[in-house]
Design a protein around this motif. Structure first.
Motif, PDB file in Angstrom:
ATOM      1  N   HIS A  20      17.038   6.702  -1.841  1.00 29.61           N
ATOM      2  CA  HIS A  20      16.352   5.463  -1.473  1.00 29.61           C
ATOM      3  C   HIS A  20      15.194   5.783  -0.534  1.00 29.61           C
ATOM      4  O   HIS A  20      15.321   6.627   0.362  1.00 29.61           O
ATOM      5  N   LEU A  21      14.072   5.109  -0.748  1.00 28.97           N
ATOM      6  CA  LEU A  21      12.915   5.234   0.129  1.00 28.97           C
ATOM      7  C   LEU A  21      12.886   4.074   1.109  1.00 28.97           C
ATOM      8  O   LEU A  21      13.163   2.921   0.732  1.00 28.97           O
ATOM      9  N   GLU A  57      -1.758  11.859   5.970  1.00 28.29           N
ATOM     10  CA  GLU A  57      -0.850  12.482   5.014  1.00 28.29           C
ATOM     11  C   GLU A  57       0.524  11.825   5.080  1.00 28.29           C
ATOM     12  O   GLU A  57       1.101  11.644   6.152  1.00 28.29           O
ATOM     13  N   LEU A  58       1.063  11.476   3.931  1.00 27.10           N
ATOM     14  CA  LEU A  58       2.409  10.912   3.871  1.00 27.10           C
ATOM     15  C   LEU A  58       3.441  12.007   4.120  1.00 27.10           C
ATOM     16  O   LEU A  58       3.355  13.098   3.530  1.00 27.10           O
ATOM     17  N   ARG A  59       4.403  11.703   4.981  1.00 33.81           N
ATOM     18  CA  ARG A  59       5.469  12.648   5.270  1.00 33.81           C
ATOM     19  C   ARG A  59       6.809  11.954   5.049  1.00 33.81           C
ATOM     20  O   ARG A  59       6.899  10.733   5.056  1.00 33.81           O
ATOM     21  N   TRP A  60       7.857  12.751   4.898  1.00 29.65           N
ATOM     22  CA  TRP A  60       9.174  12.168   4.695  1.00 29.65           C
ATOM     23  C   TRP A  60      10.242  13.009   5.385  1.00 29.65           C
ATOM     24  O   TRP A  60      10.046  14.194   5.637  1.00 29.65           O
ATOM     25  N   ARG A  61      11.345  12.349   5.687  1.00 30.02           N
ATOM     26  CA  ARG A  61      12.502  13.027   6.269  1.00 30.02           C
ATOM     27  C   ARG A  61      13.729  12.210   5.901  1.00 30.02           C
ATOM     28  O   ARG A  61      13.633  11.014   5.549  1.00 30.02           O
ATOM     29  N   ASP A  69       0.822  -1.214   0.000  1.00 26.81           N
ATOM     30  CA  ASP A  69       0.000   0.000   0.000  1.00 26.81           C
ATOM     31  C   ASP A  69       0.856   1.265   0.000  1.00 26.81           C
ATOM     32  O   ASP A  69       0.540   2.243  -0.684  1.00 26.81           O
ATOM     33  N   TRP A  70       1.923   1.275   0.788  1.00 27.11           N
ATOM     34  CA  TRP A  70       2.735   2.485   0.868  1.00 27.11           C
ATOM     35  C   TRP A  70       3.344   2.828  -0.484  1.00 27.11           C
ATOM     36  O   TRP A  70       3.434   4.016  -0.846  1.00 27.11           O
ATOM     37  N   GLU A  71       3.741   1.815  -1.257  1.00 28.10           N
ATOM     38  CA  GLU A  71       4.304   2.070  -2.574  1.00 28.10           C
ATOM     39  C   GLU A  71       3.248   2.599  -3.535  1.00 28.10           C
ATOM     40  O   GLU A  71       3.512   3.523  -4.324  1.00 28.10           O
ATOM     41  N   ARG A  72       2.064   2.026  -3.470  1.00 31.25           N
ATOM     42  CA  ARG A  72       0.983   2.509  -4.325  1.00 31.25           C
ATOM     43  C   ARG A  72       0.643   3.961  -4.000  1.00 31.25           C
ATOM     44  O   ARG A  72       0.381   4.765  -4.901  1.00 31.25           O
ATOM     45  N   ARG A  73       0.651   4.302  -2.708  1.00 28.68           N
ATOM     46  CA  ARG A  73       0.366   5.672  -2.311  1.00 28.68           C
ATOM     47  C   ARG A  73       1.423   6.634  -2.865  1.00 28.68           C
ATOM     48  O   ARG A  73       1.101   7.729  -3.349  1.00 28.68           O
ATOM     49  N   VAL A  74       2.675   6.230  -2.767  1.00 31.13           N
ATOM     50  CA  VAL A  74       3.757   7.094  -3.252  1.00 31.13           C
ATOM     51  C   VAL A  74       3.652   7.294  -4.758  1.00 31.13           C
ATOM     52  O   VAL A  74       3.765   8.423  -5.264  1.00 31.13           O
TER      53      VAL A  74
END
Length: 465
Positions: A53-54, A453-457, A29-34
Protein backbone atom coordinates in the motif's frame (compact mmCIF):
# COMPACT_ATOMS: atom_id res chain seq x y z
CA UNK A 1 -22.31 2.79 4.08
CA UNK A 2 -24.05 1.33 1.04
CA UNK A 3 -27.11 3.18 -0.13
CA UNK A 4 -27.37 2.60 -3.88
CA UNK A 5 -29.52 -0.19 -5.33
CA UNK A 6 -28.80 -1.96 -8.60
CA UNK A 7 -31.01 -0.77 -11.48
CA UNK A 8 -32.13 -2.99 -14.32
CA UNK A 9 -30.01 -3.58 -17.42
CA UNK A 10 -30.12 -0.98 -20.17
CA UNK A 11 -29.76 -3.66 -22.81
CA UNK A 12 -26.36 -2.86 -24.33
CA UNK A 13 -25.24 -5.31 -26.99
CA UNK A 14 -21.95 -6.78 -28.19
CA UNK A 15 -18.78 -6.75 -26.11
CA UNK A 16 -20.02 -3.69 -24.25
CA UNK A 17 -22.88 -5.76 -22.83
CA UNK A 18 -20.45 -7.69 -20.60
CA UNK A 19 -18.06 -4.78 -19.93
CA UNK A 20 -18.59 -2.32 -17.11
CA UNK A 21 -18.48 1.40 -17.82
CA UNK A 22 -15.19 3.09 -16.81
CA UNK A 23 -14.91 4.30 -13.21
CA UNK A 24 -11.75 6.45 -13.15
CA UNK A 25 -11.01 7.91 -9.74
CA UNK A 26 -10.07 11.50 -9.00
CA UNK A 27 -6.28 11.67 -8.90
CA UNK A 28 -3.82 13.95 -7.09
CA UNK A 29 -0.42 15.21 -8.23
CA UNK A 30 1.44 12.65 -6.14
CA UNK A 31 -0.42 9.80 -7.85
CA UNK A 32 0.26 11.20 -11.30
CA UNK A 33 3.95 11.50 -10.42
CA UNK A 34 4.10 7.89 -9.24
CA UNK A 35 2.31 6.51 -12.31
CA UNK A 36 4.44 8.59 -14.70
CA UNK A 37 7.76 7.57 -13.14
CA UNK A 38 9.30 4.83 -15.32
CA UNK A 39 10.94 2.98 -12.42
CA UNK A 40 9.47 3.87 -9.02
CA UNK A 41 6.58 1.38 -8.83
CA UNK A 42 8.68 -1.44 -10.28
CA UNK A 43 11.50 -0.73 -7.82
CA UNK A 44 9.09 -0.87 -4.89
CA UNK A 45 7.40 -4.05 -6.17
CA UNK A 46 10.74 -5.79 -6.69
CA UNK A 47 12.06 -4.75 -3.27
CA UNK A 48 8.92 -5.75 -1.37
CA UNK A 49 8.19 -8.93 -3.33
CA UNK A 50 4.43 -8.82 -2.89
CA UNK A 51 1.45 -6.48 -2.73
CA UNK A 52 1.85 -3.19 -0.87
CA UNK A 53 0.00 0.00 0.00
CA UNK A 54 1.16 3.53 -0.81
CA UNK A 55 0.58 6.40 1.60
CA UNK A 56 1.18 10.11 1.08
CA UNK A 57 0.76 11.68 4.56
CA UNK A 58 0.92 15.26 3.26
CA UNK A 59 -2.52 14.70 1.74
CA UNK A 60 -3.83 13.90 5.24
CA UNK A 61 -2.40 17.21 6.46
CA UNK A 62 -4.12 18.99 3.57
CA UNK A 63 -7.46 17.33 4.36
CA UNK A 64 -7.20 18.37 8.02
CA UNK A 65 -6.38 21.94 7.00
CA UNK A 66 -9.49 22.08 4.81
CA UNK A 67 -11.73 21.07 7.74
CA UNK A 68 -9.95 23.62 9.94
CA UNK A 69 -10.60 26.35 7.38
CA UNK A 70 -14.33 25.61 7.46
CA UNK A 71 -14.42 26.02 11.24
CA UNK A 72 -12.45 29.26 11.03
CA UNK A 73 -14.61 30.61 8.21
CA UNK A 74 -17.77 29.98 10.22
CA UNK A 75 -16.27 31.44 13.39
CA UNK A 76 -16.87 28.19 15.26
CA UNK A 77 -14.41 26.65 17.70
CA UNK A 78 -13.80 23.18 16.26
CA UNK A 79 -11.96 20.04 17.28
CA UNK A 80 -10.96 17.32 14.81
CA UNK A 81 -10.37 13.77 16.05
CA UNK A 82 -9.10 11.38 13.38
CA UNK A 83 -10.99 8.05 13.50
CA UNK A 84 -7.93 5.83 13.81
CA UNK A 85 -9.78 2.62 12.98
CA UNK A 86 -9.84 3.76 9.34
CA UNK A 87 -6.08 3.20 8.94
CA UNK A 88 -3.47 1.92 11.40
CA UNK A 89 -0.50 3.72 9.83
CA UNK A 90 1.83 5.52 12.27
CA UNK A 91 2.53 8.02 9.48
CA UNK A 92 -1.12 9.10 9.50
CA UNK A 93 -1.01 9.71 13.26
CA UNK A 94 2.15 11.78 12.85
CA UNK A 95 0.41 13.79 10.12
CA UNK A 96 -2.43 14.50 12.57
CA UNK A 97 0.06 15.66 15.20
CA UNK A 98 1.73 18.00 12.68
CA UNK A 99 -1.60 19.47 11.61
CA UNK A 100 -2.96 19.95 15.13
CA UNK A 101 -5.66 17.28 14.96
CA UNK A 102 -6.53 14.83 17.71
CA UNK A 103 -7.25 11.12 17.37
CA UNK A 104 -10.37 9.06 18.13
CA UNK A 105 -9.32 5.72 19.68
CA UNK A 106 -11.27 2.69 20.89
CA UNK A 107 -8.63 0.40 22.39
CA UNK A 108 -5.63 0.64 24.67
CA UNK A 109 -3.45 -0.29 21.72
CA UNK A 110 -4.81 2.57 19.60
CA UNK A 111 -4.38 4.91 22.59
CA UNK A 112 -0.70 4.11 23.08
CA UNK A 113 -0.05 4.18 19.31
CA UNK A 114 -1.50 7.69 19.13
CA UNK A 115 0.70 8.84 22.00
CA UNK A 116 3.73 7.29 20.28
CA UNK A 117 2.87 9.26 17.15
CA UNK A 118 3.13 12.56 18.97
CA UNK A 119 -0.53 13.24 19.81
CA UNK A 120 -1.04 14.55 23.34
CA UNK A 121 -3.36 12.70 25.69
CA UNK A 122 -5.58 15.77 26.00
CA UNK A 123 -6.11 15.58 22.23
CA UNK A 124 -7.46 12.02 22.32
CA UNK A 125 -11.14 11.07 22.24
CA UNK A 126 -11.88 7.59 23.66
CA UNK A 127 -14.96 5.98 22.09
CA UNK A 128 -16.55 2.53 21.89
CA UNK A 129 -18.74 0.35 24.10
CA UNK A 130 -17.86 -1.14 27.51
CA UNK A 131 -14.27 0.03 27.48
CA UNK A 132 -11.59 -2.01 29.19
CA UNK A 133 -10.27 -0.92 32.57
CA UNK A 134 -6.83 -0.45 31.03
CA UNK A 135 -8.23 1.91 28.38
CA UNK A 136 -10.18 3.93 30.95
CA UNK A 137 -7.11 4.12 33.20
CA UNK A 138 -5.02 5.46 30.33
CA UNK A 139 -7.71 8.03 29.57
CA UNK A 140 -7.80 9.28 33.16
CA UNK A 141 -4.02 9.36 33.48
CA UNK A 142 -3.49 11.27 30.22
CA UNK A 143 -6.55 13.54 30.56
CA UNK A 144 -8.21 12.22 27.39
CA UNK A 145 -11.88 12.90 26.67
CA UNK A 146 -14.05 9.79 27.16
CA UNK A 147 -17.33 9.30 25.31
CA UNK A 148 -19.35 7.39 27.91
CA UNK A 149 -21.61 4.79 26.32
CA UNK A 150 -23.36 3.34 29.37
CA UNK A 151 -24.03 4.42 32.98
CA UNK A 152 -21.66 1.83 34.41
CA UNK A 153 -18.72 3.60 32.76
CA UNK A 154 -19.32 6.70 34.86
CA UNK A 155 -19.06 4.61 38.02
CA UNK A 156 -15.90 2.89 36.80
CA UNK A 157 -14.32 6.19 35.72
CA UNK A 158 -15.16 7.76 39.07
CA UNK A 159 -13.40 4.91 40.87
CA UNK A 160 -10.31 5.34 38.68
CA UNK A 161 -10.01 9.10 39.16
CA UNK A 162 -7.29 9.99 41.65
CA UNK A 163 -4.46 12.48 41.83
CA UNK A 164 -4.70 12.95 38.05
CA UNK A 165 -7.92 14.89 38.55
CA UNK A 166 -11.49 14.12 37.47
CA UNK A 167 -12.14 12.08 34.34
CA UNK A 168 -13.08 14.21 31.32
CA UNK A 169 -16.36 12.96 29.87
CA UNK A 170 -18.90 13.52 27.13
CA UNK A 171 -22.11 11.52 27.23
CA UNK A 172 -22.93 9.59 24.06
CA UNK A 173 -26.57 10.12 23.15
CA UNK A 174 -28.80 7.46 21.59
CA UNK A 175 -30.33 9.25 18.57
CA UNK A 176 -34.15 9.52 18.51
CA UNK A 177 -35.94 6.50 17.01
CA UNK A 178 -32.66 4.63 16.74
CA UNK A 179 -32.26 0.90 17.34
CA UNK A 180 -28.48 1.25 17.81
CA UNK A 181 -26.82 -0.69 20.61
CA UNK A 182 -24.72 2.41 21.36
CA UNK A 183 -25.58 5.48 23.40
CA UNK A 184 -27.59 6.57 26.45
CA UNK A 185 -31.37 6.88 26.50
CA UNK A 186 -33.04 10.07 27.72
CA UNK A 187 -33.63 8.52 31.15
CA UNK A 188 -30.00 7.39 31.35
CA UNK A 189 -28.81 10.88 30.37
CA UNK A 190 -30.96 12.46 33.10
CA UNK A 191 -29.55 10.03 35.65
CA UNK A 192 -25.97 10.65 34.53
CA UNK A 193 -26.40 14.43 34.80
CA UNK A 194 -27.55 14.19 38.39
CA UNK A 195 -25.27 11.33 39.48
CA UNK A 196 -21.94 12.62 38.13
CA UNK A 197 -19.67 13.59 41.03
CA UNK A 198 -17.71 16.71 40.11
CA UNK A 199 -14.75 15.55 42.21
CA UNK A 200 -14.27 12.48 40.00
CA UNK A 201 -16.17 13.31 36.77
CA UNK A 202 -15.82 16.46 34.70
CA UNK A 203 -18.80 16.45 32.32
CA UNK A 204 -17.75 18.45 29.24
CA UNK A 205 -20.59 17.75 26.81
CA UNK A 206 -22.42 15.28 24.60
CA UNK A 207 -21.69 13.20 21.52
CA UNK A 208 -23.56 11.12 18.96
CA UNK A 209 -22.96 9.04 15.84
CA UNK A 210 -25.34 8.72 12.90
CA UNK A 211 -25.22 6.28 10.01
CA UNK A 212 -25.49 7.62 6.48
CA UNK A 213 -24.44 11.03 5.21
CA UNK A 214 -27.46 13.25 5.89
CA UNK A 215 -26.53 16.86 6.62
CA UNK A 216 -29.84 17.92 8.17
CA UNK A 217 -30.02 15.00 10.62
CA UNK A 218 -26.64 15.85 12.12
CA UNK A 219 -27.41 19.55 12.38
CA UNK A 220 -30.83 18.97 13.95
CA UNK A 221 -29.49 16.66 16.64
CA UNK A 222 -26.65 19.10 17.37
CA UNK A 223 -29.21 21.90 17.77
CA UNK A 224 -31.21 19.77 20.19
CA UNK A 225 -28.08 19.03 22.21
CA UNK A 226 -27.36 22.73 22.63
CA UNK A 227 -30.43 22.78 24.85
CA UNK A 228 -29.09 19.75 26.71
CA UNK A 229 -25.86 21.69 27.27
CA UNK A 230 -27.77 24.56 28.83
CA UNK A 231 -29.59 22.15 31.14
CA UNK A 232 -26.29 20.55 32.17
CA UNK A 233 -24.75 23.94 32.89
CA UNK A 234 -27.73 24.71 35.09
CA UNK A 235 -26.77 21.66 37.13
CA UNK A 236 -23.22 22.96 37.52
CA UNK A 237 -21.45 20.96 34.80
CA UNK A 238 -18.77 22.82 32.76
CA UNK A 239 -20.20 21.72 29.41
CA UNK A 240 -18.39 23.10 26.36
CA UNK A 241 -18.47 20.40 23.64
CA UNK A 242 -20.82 18.65 21.23
CA UNK A 243 -19.35 15.91 19.04
CA UNK A 244 -21.28 14.96 15.91
CA UNK A 245 -19.04 11.96 15.13
CA UNK A 246 -17.94 10.99 11.64
CA UNK A 247 -19.69 9.98 8.44
CA UNK A 248 -18.29 12.71 6.20
CA UNK A 249 -18.66 11.54 2.61
CA UNK A 250 -15.79 11.01 0.20
CA UNK A 251 -15.99 11.83 -3.50
CA UNK A 252 -14.17 9.05 -5.36
CA UNK A 253 -15.47 9.58 -8.91
CA UNK A 254 -17.14 12.30 -11.00
CA UNK A 255 -20.91 12.76 -10.86
CA UNK A 256 -21.51 11.80 -14.49
CA UNK A 257 -19.33 8.69 -14.09
CA UNK A 258 -21.35 7.53 -11.09
CA UNK A 259 -24.70 8.24 -12.71
CA UNK A 260 -23.70 6.42 -15.91
CA UNK A 261 -22.73 3.39 -13.83
CA UNK A 262 -25.99 3.36 -11.87
CA UNK A 263 -28.09 3.84 -14.99
CA UNK A 264 -26.47 0.93 -16.78
CA UNK A 265 -25.27 -1.56 -14.19
CA UNK A 266 -26.51 -5.13 -14.63
CA UNK A 267 -25.39 -8.64 -13.62
CA UNK A 268 -23.76 -9.25 -17.03
CA UNK A 269 -21.03 -6.77 -16.08
CA UNK A 270 -19.84 -9.13 -13.32
CA UNK A 271 -18.08 -12.48 -13.26
CA UNK A 272 -20.67 -15.21 -12.83
CA UNK A 273 -23.46 -12.69 -13.51
CA UNK A 274 -23.42 -11.79 -9.81
CA UNK A 275 -23.94 -8.09 -9.22
CA UNK A 276 -23.94 -6.73 -5.65
CA UNK A 277 -27.25 -5.50 -4.29
CA UNK A 278 -25.78 -2.26 -2.97
CA UNK A 279 -22.68 -0.09 -3.17
CA UNK A 280 -20.91 2.58 -1.22
CA UNK A 281 -21.91 5.95 -2.81
CA UNK A 282 -18.66 6.56 -4.71
CA UNK A 283 -19.78 10.01 -5.79
CA UNK A 284 -20.62 12.42 -2.98
CA UNK A 285 -21.87 15.85 -4.11
CA UNK A 286 -21.07 17.46 -0.73
CA UNK A 287 -18.01 15.63 0.58
CA UNK A 288 -15.79 16.12 3.62
CA UNK A 289 -15.22 19.81 4.46
CA UNK A 290 -18.12 20.91 2.24
CA UNK A 291 -20.40 18.63 4.26
CA UNK A 292 -19.16 20.21 7.50
CA UNK A 293 -19.90 23.66 6.06
CA UNK A 294 -23.41 22.55 5.09
CA UNK A 295 -24.02 21.19 8.61
CA UNK A 296 -22.92 24.46 10.19
CA UNK A 297 -25.12 26.46 7.81
CA UNK A 298 -28.25 24.35 8.40
CA UNK A 299 -30.68 26.43 10.43
CA UNK A 300 -27.75 28.66 11.40
CA UNK A 301 -26.17 26.00 13.61
CA UNK A 302 -22.89 27.94 13.60
CA UNK A 303 -24.61 31.02 15.04
CA UNK A 304 -26.21 28.95 17.81
CA UNK A 305 -22.90 27.29 18.71
CA UNK A 306 -21.14 30.66 18.94
CA UNK A 307 -23.94 32.17 21.02
CA UNK A 308 -23.86 29.23 23.44
CA UNK A 309 -20.06 29.16 23.67
CA UNK A 310 -19.89 25.55 22.48
CA UNK A 311 -17.16 23.96 20.40
CA UNK A 312 -18.10 21.40 17.76
CA UNK A 313 -16.06 18.20 17.62
CA UNK A 314 -15.96 15.87 14.64
CA UNK A 315 -14.46 12.39 14.23
CA UNK A 316 -13.79 11.83 10.52
CA UNK A 317 -11.87 8.77 9.38
CA UNK A 318 -12.28 8.07 5.67
CA UNK A 319 -12.62 11.80 4.89
CA UNK A 320 -9.18 12.61 6.32
CA UNK A 321 -7.68 9.81 4.22
CA UNK A 322 -9.27 10.90 0.95
CA UNK A 323 -6.72 10.51 -1.91
CA UNK A 324 -3.96 9.74 0.60
CA UNK A 325 -3.19 6.19 -0.52
CA UNK A 326 -3.36 3.44 -3.13
CA UNK A 327 -2.90 -0.34 -3.18
CA UNK A 328 -0.57 -2.13 -5.60
CA UNK A 329 -0.78 -5.75 -6.75
CA UNK A 330 1.36 -7.65 -9.26
CA UNK A 331 -0.31 -9.79 -11.93
CA UNK A 332 0.88 -13.38 -11.56
CA UNK A 333 -1.63 -15.18 -13.77
CA UNK A 334 -3.83 -14.47 -16.80
CA UNK A 335 -6.57 -16.67 -18.18
CA UNK A 336 -9.41 -16.23 -20.66
CA UNK A 337 -13.10 -17.03 -20.19
CA UNK A 338 -16.29 -16.59 -22.19
CA UNK A 339 -19.54 -14.96 -21.05
CA UNK A 340 -22.58 -14.52 -23.27
CA UNK A 341 -20.51 -15.24 -26.36
CA UNK A 342 -17.70 -12.78 -25.58
CA UNK A 343 -14.17 -13.32 -24.25
CA UNK A 344 -12.85 -11.64 -21.13
CA UNK A 345 -9.78 -11.99 -18.91
CA UNK A 346 -9.46 -13.17 -15.33
CA UNK A 347 -6.28 -12.04 -13.64
CA UNK A 348 -4.75 -13.55 -10.52
CA UNK A 349 -2.71 -11.11 -8.47
CA UNK A 350 -0.17 -11.74 -5.73
CA UNK A 351 -2.48 -10.73 -2.88
CA UNK A 352 -6.07 -11.29 -1.78
CA UNK A 353 -9.29 -9.33 -1.60
CA UNK A 354 -8.81 -9.12 2.17
CA UNK A 355 -6.77 -6.02 1.30
CA UNK A 356 -9.78 -4.37 -0.38
CA UNK A 357 -12.26 -4.58 2.45
CA UNK A 358 -15.35 -3.55 0.49
CA UNK A 359 -15.31 -6.94 -1.22
CA UNK A 360 -15.97 -8.66 2.09
CA UNK A 361 -19.24 -6.80 2.69
CA UNK A 362 -21.08 -8.46 -0.22
CA UNK A 363 -20.25 -5.44 -2.35
CA UNK A 364 -17.53 -4.24 -4.72
CA UNK A 365 -14.79 -1.63 -4.59
CA UNK A 366 -15.62 0.25 -7.79
CA UNK A 367 -12.92 2.84 -8.65
CA UNK A 368 -10.94 1.43 -11.58
CA UNK A 369 -7.42 0.16 -10.93
CA UNK A 370 -4.70 1.54 -13.20
CA UNK A 371 -2.81 -1.01 -15.29
CA UNK A 372 0.91 -0.18 -15.11
CA UNK A 373 2.96 0.35 -17.17
CA UNK A 374 0.84 2.22 -19.67
CA UNK A 375 1.14 0.84 -23.19
CA UNK A 376 -1.07 1.01 -26.28
CA UNK A 377 -3.49 -1.83 -26.94
CA UNK A 378 -7.11 -2.85 -27.40
CA UNK A 379 -9.77 -2.56 -24.68
CA UNK A 380 -9.82 -5.70 -22.55
CA UNK A 381 -12.75 -6.50 -20.18
CA UNK A 382 -11.03 -7.89 -17.09
CA UNK A 383 -11.92 -9.36 -13.69
CA UNK A 384 -9.33 -9.63 -10.93
CA UNK A 385 -8.99 -12.60 -8.59
CA UNK A 386 -6.89 -13.08 -5.48
CA UNK A 387 -4.16 -15.64 -4.83
CA UNK A 388 -6.16 -17.75 -2.36
CA UNK A 389 -8.01 -21.01 -2.99
CA UNK A 390 -11.39 -19.39 -2.25
CA UNK A 391 -13.82 -19.06 -5.16
CA UNK A 392 -15.09 -15.73 -3.86
CA UNK A 393 -11.64 -14.21 -3.41
CA UNK A 394 -12.19 -11.58 -6.11
CA UNK A 395 -10.73 -8.09 -5.95
CA UNK A 396 -12.94 -7.08 -8.87
CA UNK A 397 -15.83 -9.25 -10.04
CA UNK A 398 -16.77 -6.37 -12.30
CA UNK A 399 -15.32 -6.64 -15.79
CA UNK A 400 -13.13 -3.53 -15.79
CA UNK A 401 -12.45 -1.96 -19.21
CA UNK A 402 -8.66 -2.10 -19.04
CA UNK A 403 -7.00 -0.16 -21.88
CA UNK A 404 -4.98 -3.21 -22.98
CA UNK A 405 -4.67 -6.91 -22.12
CA UNK A 406 -2.75 -7.38 -18.88
CA UNK A 407 0.41 -9.48 -18.79
CA UNK A 408 2.18 -11.39 -16.04
CA UNK A 409 4.41 -8.97 -14.16
CA UNK A 410 2.20 -5.93 -14.78
CA UNK A 411 1.00 -3.96 -11.75
CA UNK A 412 -2.55 -3.01 -10.85
CA UNK A 413 -2.85 0.17 -8.78
CA UNK A 414 -6.18 0.53 -6.96
CA UNK A 415 -6.78 4.22 -6.14
CA UNK A 416 -7.90 5.95 -2.94
CA UNK A 417 -7.77 2.90 -0.67
CA UNK A 418 -6.36 4.52 2.49
CA UNK A 419 -9.81 4.86 4.08
CA UNK A 420 -10.75 1.42 5.48
CA UNK A 421 -9.89 -0.58 2.34
CA UNK A 422 -6.33 -1.46 3.31
CA UNK A 423 -6.93 -1.76 7.04
CA UNK A 424 -10.31 -3.26 7.87
CA UNK A 425 -10.13 -6.97 7.04
CA UNK A 426 -6.46 -7.57 6.28
CA UNK A 427 -5.32 -11.09 7.08
CA UNK A 428 -2.29 -13.36 6.65
CA UNK A 429 -4.47 -16.00 4.97
CA UNK A 430 -2.45 -18.90 3.50
CA UNK A 431 0.38 -17.44 5.64
CA UNK A 432 0.78 -14.72 3.06
CA UNK A 433 2.17 -11.61 4.76
CA UNK A 434 -0.13 -8.64 5.29
CA UNK A 435 0.85 -6.10 2.61
CA UNK A 436 3.21 -3.47 4.07
CA UNK A 437 2.63 0.25 3.79
CA UNK A 438 5.07 2.44 1.89
CA UNK A 439 5.30 6.14 2.79
CA UNK A 440 6.06 8.56 -0.05
CA UNK A 441 7.82 11.86 0.51
CA UNK A 442 10.26 14.29 -1.07
CA UNK A 443 13.69 15.18 0.21
CA UNK A 444 12.60 18.46 1.78
CA UNK A 445 8.93 17.64 2.44
CA UNK A 446 8.10 19.88 -0.52
CA UNK A 447 4.88 19.69 -2.44
CA UNK A 448 4.80 16.53 -4.52
CA UNK A 449 4.01 18.60 -7.62
CA UNK A 450 7.38 20.31 -7.35
CA UNK A 451 10.46 18.88 -8.99
CA UNK A 452 11.79 17.28 -5.82
CA UNK A 453 12.80 13.64 -6.11
CA UNK A 454 10.18 11.20 -4.86
CA UNK A 455 11.44 8.96 -2.08
CA UNK A 456 9.89 6.06 -0.22
CA UNK A 457 10.34 4.05 2.95
CA UNK A 458 8.38 1.41 4.82
CA UNK A 459 5.86 2.78 7.29
CA UNK A 460 7.02 2.84 10.88
CA UNK A 461 10.70 3.22 9.95
CA UNK A 462 12.84 6.21 10.75
CA UNK A 463 13.06 9.23 8.50
CA UNK A 464 9.47 10.47 8.69
CA UNK A 465 9.03 13.39 6.36
Amino acid sequence: MKSETVPASTGRSGLSAITATPMPAHRDDWERRVLADPNLLRDMADAIGGPFHLLYPQRVVRNIREFQRVFAGQGVVGAIYYGKKANKSPAVVRACARAGAGVDVSSAQEFTAALSGGVRGTDLMVTGPSKSTRLLSLAVRHRALVAVDDPDELTRLGALANGDGPARVVLRVLPPNSTSRFGLTCDELDLALTAADEDSIRLEGFSFHLTGYAVADRAELALALIERCREARGLGHPVTTISIGGGFGVNYVAADTWRTFLDGVNPRWFHGDRAPESYYPYHCPVPGPAMLAAILEHRRLADHLRAAGIRLAIEPGRALLDRAGSSVFRVQGVKSRTAHGHRYAILTVDGTSLSLSEQWFESEYLPDPVLWPARPGALSPTCVGGASCLEDDMLSRRRIPLPRPAEIGDLLVYPNTAGYQMDSNESAFHELPVPPKVVLHTANDAAISANGELRWRLDGKSGEC
